[in-house]
Scaffold this motif. Structure first.
Motif, PDB file in Angstrom:
ATOM      1  N   LYS A 193      23.620  57.246  25.975  1.00  0.00           N
ATOM      2  CA  LYS A 193      23.806  58.573  25.375  1.00  0.00           C
ATOM      3  C   LYS A 193      22.515  59.385  25.446  1.00  0.00           C
ATOM      4  O   LYS A 193      22.544  60.589  25.678  1.00  0.00           O
ATOM      5  CB  LYS A 193      24.270  58.442  23.918  1.00  0.00           C
ATOM      6  CG  LYS A 193      25.727  58.092  23.786  1.00  0.00           C
ATOM      7  CD  LYS A 193      26.130  58.095  22.324  1.00  0.00           C
ATOM      8  CE  LYS A 193      27.592  58.403  22.177  1.00  0.00           C
ATOM      9  NZ  LYS A 193      27.991  58.568  20.786  1.00  0.00           N
ATOM     10  N   PHE A 194      21.369  58.726  25.273  1.00  0.00           N
ATOM     11  CA  PHE A 194      20.094  59.422  25.381  1.00  0.00           C
ATOM     12  C   PHE A 194      19.861  59.899  26.810  1.00  0.00           C
ATOM     13  O   PHE A 194      19.420  61.028  27.031  1.00  0.00           O
ATOM     14  CB  PHE A 194      18.945  58.522  24.913  1.00  0.00           C
ATOM     15  CG  PHE A 194      17.606  59.191  24.999  1.00  0.00           C
ATOM     16  CD1 PHE A 194      17.297  60.267  24.187  1.00  0.00           C
ATOM     17  CD2 PHE A 194      16.648  58.748  25.898  1.00  0.00           C
ATOM     18  CE1 PHE A 194      16.061  60.897  24.265  1.00  0.00           C
ATOM     19  CE2 PHE A 194      15.415  59.363  25.991  1.00  0.00           C
ATOM     20  CZ  PHE A 194      15.115  60.440  25.168  1.00  0.00           C
ATOM     21  N   ALA A 195      20.172  59.035  27.778  1.00  0.00           N
ATOM     22  CA  ALA A 195      20.013  59.433  29.187  1.00  0.00           C
ATOM     23  C   ALA A 195      20.902  60.632  29.509  1.00  0.00           C
ATOM     24  O   ALA A 195      20.484  61.553  30.216  1.00  0.00           O
ATOM     25  CB  ALA A 195      20.346  58.256  30.101  1.00  0.00           C
ATOM     26  N   ALA A 196      22.122  60.642  28.986  1.00  0.00           N
ATOM     27  CA  ALA A 196      23.021  61.773  29.201  1.00  0.00           C
ATOM     28  C   ALA A 196      22.460  63.033  28.539  1.00  0.00           C
ATOM     29  O   ALA A 196      22.537  64.130  29.102  1.00  0.00           O
ATOM     30  CB  ALA A 196      24.409  61.459  28.648  1.00  0.00           C
ATOM     31  N   TYR A 197      21.863  62.865  27.365  1.00  0.00           N
ATOM     32  CA  TYR A 197      21.237  64.006  26.670  1.00  0.00           C
ATOM     33  C   TYR A 197      20.082  64.569  27.501  1.00  0.00           C
ATOM     34  O   TYR A 197      19.992  65.775  27.716  1.00  0.00           O
ATOM     35  CB  TYR A 197      20.747  63.582  25.288  1.00  0.00           C
ATOM     36  CG  TYR A 197      19.735  64.515  24.690  1.00  0.00           C
ATOM     37  CD1 TYR A 197      20.124  65.756  24.190  1.00  0.00           C
ATOM     38  CD2 TYR A 197      18.394  64.173  24.640  1.00  0.00           C
ATOM     39  CE1 TYR A 197      19.187  66.626  23.663  1.00  0.00           C
ATOM     40  CE2 TYR A 197      17.458  65.029  24.106  1.00  0.00           C
ATOM     41  CZ  TYR A 197      17.851  66.265  23.617  1.00  0.00           C
ATOM     42  OH  TYR A 197      16.925  67.126  23.093  1.00  0.00           O
ATOM     43  N   ILE A 256      15.907  50.306  16.996  1.00  0.00           N
ATOM     44  CA  ILE A 256      16.227  49.571  15.765  1.00  0.00           C
ATOM     45  C   ILE A 256      17.290  48.511  16.041  1.00  0.00           C
ATOM     46  O   ILE A 256      17.150  47.346  15.633  1.00  0.00           O
ATOM     47  CB  ILE A 256      16.680  50.537  14.650  1.00  0.00           C
ATOM     48  CG1 ILE A 256      15.498  51.383  14.191  1.00  0.00           C
ATOM     49  CG2 ILE A 256      17.298  49.779  13.475  1.00  0.00           C
ATOM     50  CD1 ILE A 256      15.879  52.560  13.313  1.00  0.00           C
ATOM     51  N   PHE A 257      18.341  48.877  16.756  1.00  0.00           N
ATOM     52  CA  PHE A 257      19.395  47.907  17.053  1.00  0.00           C
ATOM     53  C   PHE A 257      18.950  46.872  18.080  1.00  0.00           C
ATOM     54  O   PHE A 257      19.426  45.725  18.042  1.00  0.00           O
ATOM     55  CB  PHE A 257      20.680  48.613  17.479  1.00  0.00           C
ATOM     56  CG  PHE A 257      21.435  49.174  16.319  1.00  0.00           C
ATOM     57  CD1 PHE A 257      21.982  48.334  15.353  1.00  0.00           C
ATOM     58  CD2 PHE A 257      21.580  50.525  16.159  1.00  0.00           C
ATOM     59  CE1 PHE A 257      22.674  48.834  14.264  1.00  0.00           C
ATOM     60  CE2 PHE A 257      22.266  51.046  15.073  1.00  0.00           C
ATOM     61  CZ  PHE A 257      22.814  50.199  14.127  1.00  0.00           C
ATOM     62  N   ALA A 258      18.056  47.228  18.992  1.00  0.00           N
ATOM     63  CA  ALA A 258      17.532  46.244  19.946  1.00  0.00           C
ATOM     64  C   ALA A 258      16.700  45.186  19.218  1.00  0.00           C
ATOM     65  O   ALA A 258      16.819  43.988  19.509  1.00  0.00           O
ATOM     66  CB  ALA A 258      16.696  46.939  21.022  1.00  0.00           C
ATOM     67  N   THR A 280      17.653  61.192  18.005  1.00  0.00           N
ATOM     68  CA  THR A 280      17.946  59.992  17.206  1.00  0.00           C
ATOM     69  C   THR A 280      18.394  58.817  18.077  1.00  0.00           C
ATOM     70  O   THR A 280      18.254  57.669  17.665  1.00  0.00           O
ATOM     71  CB  THR A 280      19.031  60.260  16.146  1.00  0.00           C
ATOM     72  OG1 THR A 280      20.258  60.594  16.786  1.00  0.00           O
ATOM     73  CG2 THR A 280      18.606  61.344  15.186  1.00  0.00           C
ATOM     74  N   TYR A 281      18.921  59.085  19.255  1.00  0.00           N
ATOM     75  CA  TYR A 281      19.426  58.001  20.098  1.00  0.00           C
ATOM     76  C   TYR A 281      18.380  56.938  20.427  1.00  0.00           C
ATOM     77  O   TYR A 281      18.633  55.740  20.235  1.00  0.00           O
ATOM     78  CB  TYR A 281      20.045  58.545  21.392  1.00  0.00           C
ATOM     79  CG  TYR A 281      21.299  59.358  21.193  1.00  0.00           C
ATOM     80  CD1 TYR A 281      22.273  58.990  20.260  1.00  0.00           C
ATOM     81  CD2 TYR A 281      21.527  60.493  21.940  1.00  0.00           C
ATOM     82  CE1 TYR A 281      23.423  59.739  20.083  1.00  0.00           C
ATOM     83  CE2 TYR A 281      22.679  61.250  21.778  1.00  0.00           C
ATOM     84  CZ  TYR A 281      23.614  60.869  20.850  1.00  0.00           C
ATOM     85  OH  TYR A 281      24.762  61.612  20.682  1.00  0.00           O
ATOM     86  N   PRO A 282      17.192  57.296  20.935  1.00  0.00           N
ATOM     87  CA  PRO A 282      16.236  56.233  21.273  1.00  0.00           C
ATOM     88  C   PRO A 282      15.710  55.503  20.035  1.00  0.00           C
ATOM     89  O   PRO A 282      15.481  54.291  20.084  1.00  0.00           O
ATOM     90  CB  PRO A 282      15.116  56.961  22.016  1.00  0.00           C
ATOM     91  CG  PRO A 282      15.229  58.383  21.613  1.00  0.00           C
ATOM     92  CD  PRO A 282      16.675  58.623  21.316  1.00  0.00           C
ATOM     93  N   VAL A 283      15.527  56.212  18.943  1.00  0.00           N
ATOM     94  CA  VAL A 283      15.037  55.567  17.718  1.00  0.00           C
ATOM     95  C   VAL A 283      16.052  54.541  17.231  1.00  0.00           C
ATOM     96  O   VAL A 283      15.720  53.384  16.925  1.00  0.00           O
ATOM     97  CB  VAL A 283      14.746  56.625  16.623  1.00  0.00           C
ATOM     98  CG1 VAL A 283      14.405  55.962  15.302  1.00  0.00           C
ATOM     99  CG2 VAL A 283      13.648  57.568  17.067  1.00  0.00           C
ATOM    100  N   THR A 284      17.312  54.952  17.183  1.00  0.00           N
ATOM    101  CA  THR A 284      18.371  54.055  16.742  1.00  0.00           C
ATOM    102  C   THR A 284      18.541  52.900  17.720  1.00  0.00           C
ATOM    103  O   THR A 284      18.773  51.754  17.304  1.00  0.00           O
ATOM    104  CB  THR A 284      19.696  54.831  16.582  1.00  0.00           C
ATOM    105  OG1 THR A 284      19.464  55.989  15.788  1.00  0.00           O
ATOM    106  CG2 THR A 284      20.752  53.990  15.924  1.00  0.00           C
ATOM    107  N   ALA A 285      18.413  53.172  19.007  1.00  0.00           N
ATOM    108  CA  ALA A 285      18.526  52.117  20.017  1.00  0.00           C
ATOM    109  C   ALA A 285      17.451  51.055  19.819  1.00  0.00           C
ATOM    110  O   ALA A 285      17.727  49.851  19.926  1.00  0.00           O
ATOM    111  CB  ALA A 285      18.433  52.715  21.420  1.00  0.00           C
ATOM    112  N   VAL A 295      22.276  49.508  24.065  1.00  0.00           N
ATOM    113  CA  VAL A 295      22.389  50.011  25.438  1.00  0.00           C
ATOM    114  C   VAL A 295      23.263  51.271  25.474  1.00  0.00           C
ATOM    115  O   VAL A 295      22.965  52.228  26.191  1.00  0.00           O
ATOM    116  CB  VAL A 295      22.935  48.921  26.378  1.00  0.00           C
ATOM    117  CG1 VAL A 295      23.170  49.459  27.778  1.00  0.00           C
ATOM    118  CG2 VAL A 295      21.978  47.732  26.426  1.00  0.00           C
ATOM    119  N   MET A 296      24.331  51.290  24.670  1.00  0.00           N
ATOM    120  CA  MET A 296      25.196  52.479  24.612  1.00  0.00           C
ATOM    121  C   MET A 296      24.402  53.690  24.115  1.00  0.00           C
ATOM    122  O   MET A 296      24.553  54.800  24.619  1.00  0.00           O
ATOM    123  CB  MET A 296      26.387  52.215  23.692  1.00  0.00           C
ATOM    124  CG  MET A 296      27.372  53.366  23.618  1.00  0.00           C
ATOM    125  SD  MET A 296      28.202  53.731  25.175  1.00  0.00           S
ATOM    126  CE  MET A 296      29.339  52.350  25.270  1.00  0.00           C
TER     127      MET A 296
END
Length: 186
Positions: free
Chosen positions: A154-158, A102-104, A95-100, A149-150
């Motif tokens: 989190k996606f990169a950490a995942y 959307i917010f971008a 969900t992190y990249p999808v949400t990122a 970006v946050m």
């Protein structure tokens, strides 16, 4: 990734401090309005404009990344709490990249609106007082952009298989501890 995390954590903390200052300024402003109105029969012009277009916008939008870093956003996990931990981790990771994104996109759209209001010099007139409101529009793209970006962090950490260390809260001042880079300490 540690440097990026530290920079992003610092930016998130800064936006949280600015939002906190907005709370204090709003409390002082509204209290002063009530006192002046009640005891001096002298209402302050523009209080509602300041609260709605300055304080509240910065208060709500700026700390979005900080709240995300603390995993503090409201979430309803009726179904996912029954999933095994590994499945939940992968589900959240996806969900992190999808949400990122959307917010971008939201940050970009609100940036265009903010620049438009800035170029127009948007203002509101109340009681003969001209109150500029254009800069309040910039809180949205800043908050949404930093949140995006946050989420990518989190996606990169995942993907790296290394969860982000939590932002620790120092018991003395109830604020994340900067001395340990956000890590808990004894």
């Amino acid at each position: 990734m540690t440097l990026i995390r530290m920079l992003l954590d610092g930016a998130a903390r800064l936006t949280a401090v600015v939002a906190s200052l907005c709370i204090v300024a709003m409390m002082i402003h509204v209290t002063l309005e009530v006192v002046c109105r009640a005891f001096l029969d002298l209402p302050l012009s523009g209080t509602i404009i300041f609260v709605a277009n300055w304080y509240m916008v910065f208060l709500v939008c700026l700390p979005l990344a900080f709240v995300e870093r603390l995993d503090g956003h409201i979430s309803v996990e009726v179904l996912t709490e029954t999933f095994p931990a590994g499945l939940r981790r992968h589900l959240y990771g996806c969900t992190y990249p999808v949400t990122a994104v959307i917010f971008a996109v939201t940050a970009y759209a609100t940036w265009l609106e903010a620049v438009s209001k800035w170029r127009l010099g948007a203002f509101i007139i109340e009681g003969g007082l001209t109150i500029p409101i254009w800069f309040g529009y910039f809180a949205l793209p800043i908050g949404y952009g930093l949140l995006s970006v946050m989420l990518l962090l989190k996606f990169a950490a995942y993907v790296a298989g290394e969860p982000l260390p939590p932002l620790a809260v120092d018991a003395e001042d109830d604020w994340p501890d900067a001395t340990t880079g956000g890590a808990a300490h004894d």
